[in-house]
Design a protein around this motif. Structure first.
Motif, mmCIF file in Angstrom:
data_model
loop_
_atom_site.group_PDB
_atom_site.id
_atom_site.type_symbol
_atom_site.label_atom_id
_atom_site.label_comp_id
_atom_site.label_asym_id
_atom_site.label_seq_id
_atom_site.Cartn_x
_atom_site.Cartn_y
_atom_site.Cartn_z
ATOM 1 N N GLY A 1 0.814 -1.184 0.000
ATOM 2 C CA GLY A 1 0.000 0.000 0.000
ATOM 3 C C GLY A 1 0.859 1.249 0.000
ATOM 4 N N SER A 2 0.190 2.363 -0.152
ATOM 5 C CA SER A 2 0.915 3.633 -0.153
ATOM 6 C C SER A 2 0.194 4.638 0.723
ATOM 7 N N ASP A 3 0.948 5.663 1.129
ATOM 8 C CA ASP A 3 0.320 6.742 1.882
ATOM 9 C C ASP A 3 -0.341 7.706 0.896
ATOM 10 N N GLU A 4 -0.906 8.793 1.415
ATOM 11 C CA GLU A 4 -1.636 9.723 0.546
ATOM 12 C C GLU A 4 -0.738 10.447 -0.453
ATOM 13 N N PHE A 5 0.576 10.367 -0.271
ATOM 14 C CA PHE A 5 1.509 11.018 -1.189
ATOM 15 C C PHE A 5 2.107 10.044 -2.204
ATOM 16 N N GLY A 6 1.752 8.762 -2.090
ATOM 17 C CA GLY A 6 2.220 7.770 -3.040
ATOM 18 C C GLY A 6 3.457 7.003 -2.614
ATOM 19 N N TYR A 7 3.907 7.200 -1.363
ATOM 20 C CA TYR A 7 5.078 6.473 -0.873
ATOM 21 C C TYR A 7 4.651 5.135 -0.283
ATOM 22 N N CYS A 8 5.456 4.121 -0.499
ATOM 23 C CA CYS A 8 5.150 2.783 0.000
ATOM 24 C C CYS A 8 5.108 2.801 1.526
ATOM 25 N N SER A 9 3.973 2.379 2.067
ATOM 26 C CA SER A 9 3.816 2.374 3.519
ATOM 27 C C SER A 9 3.549 0.968 4.061
ATOM 28 N N GLU A 10 3.469 0.005 3.161
ATOM 29 C CA GLU A 10 3.204 -1.362 3.591
ATOM 30 C C GLU A 10 3.771 -2.326 2.553
ATOM 31 N N TRP A 11 4.485 -3.337 3.019
ATOM 32 C CA TRP A 11 5.086 -4.357 2.146
ATOM 33 C C TRP A 11 5.208 -5.613 2.991
ATOM 34 N N ASN A 12 4.259 -6.506 2.856
ATOM 35 C CA ASN A 12 4.202 -7.661 3.749
ATOM 36 C C ASN A 12 5.074 -8.822 3.249
ATOM 37 N N PRO A 13 5.237 -9.864 4.071
ATOM 38 C CA PRO A 13 6.067 -11.013 3.676
ATOM 39 C C PRO A 13 5.611 -11.684 2.373
ATOM 40 N N ALA A 14 4.314 -11.701 2.128
ATOM 41 C CA ALA A 14 3.825 -12.296 0.880
ATOM 42 C C ALA A 14 4.329 -11.494 -0.322
ATOM 43 N N MET A 15 4.364 -10.171 -0.183
ATOM 44 C CA MET A 15 4.858 -9.327 -1.272
ATOM 45 C C MET A 15 6.370 -9.476 -1.416
ATOM 46 N N ARG A 23 11.201 -5.797 2.570
ATOM 47 C CA ARG A 23 10.427 -4.658 3.069
ATOM 48 C C ARG A 23 11.302 -3.412 3.215
ATOM 49 N N GLU A 24 12.456 -3.575 3.827
ATOM 50 C CA GLU A 24 13.323 -2.413 4.079
ATOM 51 C C GLU A 24 13.882 -1.801 2.787
ATOM 52 N N GLU A 25 13.846 -2.553 1.689
ATOM 53 C CA GLU A 25 14.337 -2.032 0.411
ATOM 54 C C GLU A 25 13.308 -1.150 -0.296
ATOM 55 N N VAL A 26 12.048 -1.299 0.061
ATOM 56 C CA VAL A 26 11.008 -0.565 -0.659
ATOM 57 C C VAL A 26 10.263 0.465 0.186
ATOM 58 N N MET A 27 10.266 0.294 1.488
ATOM 59 C CA MET A 27 9.521 1.218 2.345
ATOM 60 C C MET A 27 10.024 2.649 2.149
ATOM 61 N N GLY A 28 9.067 3.565 2.017
ATOM 62 C CA GLY A 28 9.408 4.974 1.867
ATOM 63 C C GLY A 28 9.702 5.389 0.435
ATOM 64 N N THR A 92 -8.500 4.876 5.068
ATOM 65 C CA THR A 92 -8.909 6.075 5.806
ATOM 66 C C THR A 92 -8.548 5.946 7.278
ATOM 67 N N ASP A 93 -8.477 7.094 7.936
ATOM 68 C CA ASP A 93 -8.234 7.079 9.382
ATOM 69 C C ASP A 93 -9.570 7.048 10.122
ATOM 70 N N ALA A 94 -9.538 7.153 11.435
ATOM 71 C CA ALA A 94 -10.745 7.059 12.258
ATOM 72 C C ALA A 94 -11.763 8.152 11.930
ATOM 73 N N GLU A 95 -11.292 9.313 11.474
ATOM 74 C CA GLU A 95 -12.197 10.411 11.125
ATOM 75 C C GLU A 95 -12.704 10.320 9.687
ATOM 76 N N ILE A 98 -8.800 10.348 4.022
ATOM 77 C CA ILE A 98 -8.028 9.402 3.211
ATOM 78 C C ILE A 98 -6.559 9.484 3.603
ATOM 79 N N THR A 99 -6.005 8.320 3.926
ATOM 80 C CA THR A 99 -4.597 8.267 4.335
ATOM 81 C C THR A 99 -3.732 7.498 3.349
ATOM 82 N N GLY A 100 -4.341 7.014 2.280
ATOM 83 C CA GLY A 100 -3.561 6.282 1.290
ATOM 84 C C GLY A 100 -4.389 5.241 0.571
ATOM 85 N N VAL A 101 -3.682 4.303 -0.020
ATOM 86 C CA VAL A 101 -4.321 3.241 -0.790
ATOM 87 C C VAL A 101 -3.816 1.901 -0.273
#
Length: 192
Positions: A1-15, A23-28, A92-95, A98-101
């Motif tokens: 997934g990505s944050d609202e600016f398009g930066y990678c914010s999630e990269w799980n073991p399956a990916m 994960r550490e190679e792609v995060m951010g 989305t966040d609690a409110e 939109i926080t990303g995709v």
């Protein structure tokens, strides 16, 4: 997934397993352009068209238009072509802001991939046979239409009774041939 600016914010073991990138190679990094793109980056897409479609899906998800099982493919770290179905939805966040995709890739099992490969090969053979059948039908129809035209011309002339019988027999044979051509299908060719 990505944050609202398009930066990678999630990269799980399956990916990690699917792409070959840790994960550490792609995060951010930018999801589009740095991780997925057309140049020699982490996960290379097939071309500009694939990248544009990926961007449209991500932007649509950011706007609330979820994408369900969108065909998506890329080359992994070792250059292997990976085909998957992409599901993308806004995060989305609690409110409700939109926080990303959030993206999820569905891949087929090895068995299913093998079955699909066999199916594609079978379809290719069937298509080739259909093309051949269409060619044969056309090659038979052309002279048949010539015979029909000649018979029609002959019907408008003074014919003896024997000649009229020949023309009638010719018409019956033409109808039979046309019916055979119209009924001809791939199964009849395969059956011999």
């Amino acid at each position: 997934g990505s944050d609202e600016f398009g930066y990678c914010s999630e990269w799980n073991p399956a990916m990690e397993k699917l792409s070959g990138w840790r994960r550490e190679e792609v995060m951010g990094k930018m999801l589009v352009g740095e991780i997925f793109g057309t140049q020699m980056m982490c996960c290379r897409l097939k071309g500009q068209d694939a990248m544009t479609k990926f961007m449209i899906v991500l932007n649509g998800a950011m706007d609330g238009q979820d994408a369900e099982k969108f065909p998506f493919a890329f080359f992994d770290r070792l250059g292997k072509y990976v085909e998957a179905l992409l599901t993308a939805s806004k995060r989305t966040d609690a409110e409700g802001a939109i926080t990303g995709v959030f993206c999820f890739l569905h891949t087929a099992s090895v068995e299913l991939q093998q079955a699909l490969t066999v199916q594609k090969a079978t379809e290719k053979v069937a298509f080739a046979k259909l093309k051949e059948l269409a060619y044969i039908r056309q090659e038979i129809k052309n002279p048949l239409y010539g015979i029909m035209f000649t018979r029609n011309l002959m019907e408008d002339t003074d014919l003896s009774e024997d000649q009229k019988q020949f023309v009638e027999t010719s018409a019956v044979c033409e109808r039979q041939l046309r019916k055979i051509l119209d009924d001809m299908d791939l199964e009849s060719i395969e059956d011999g």
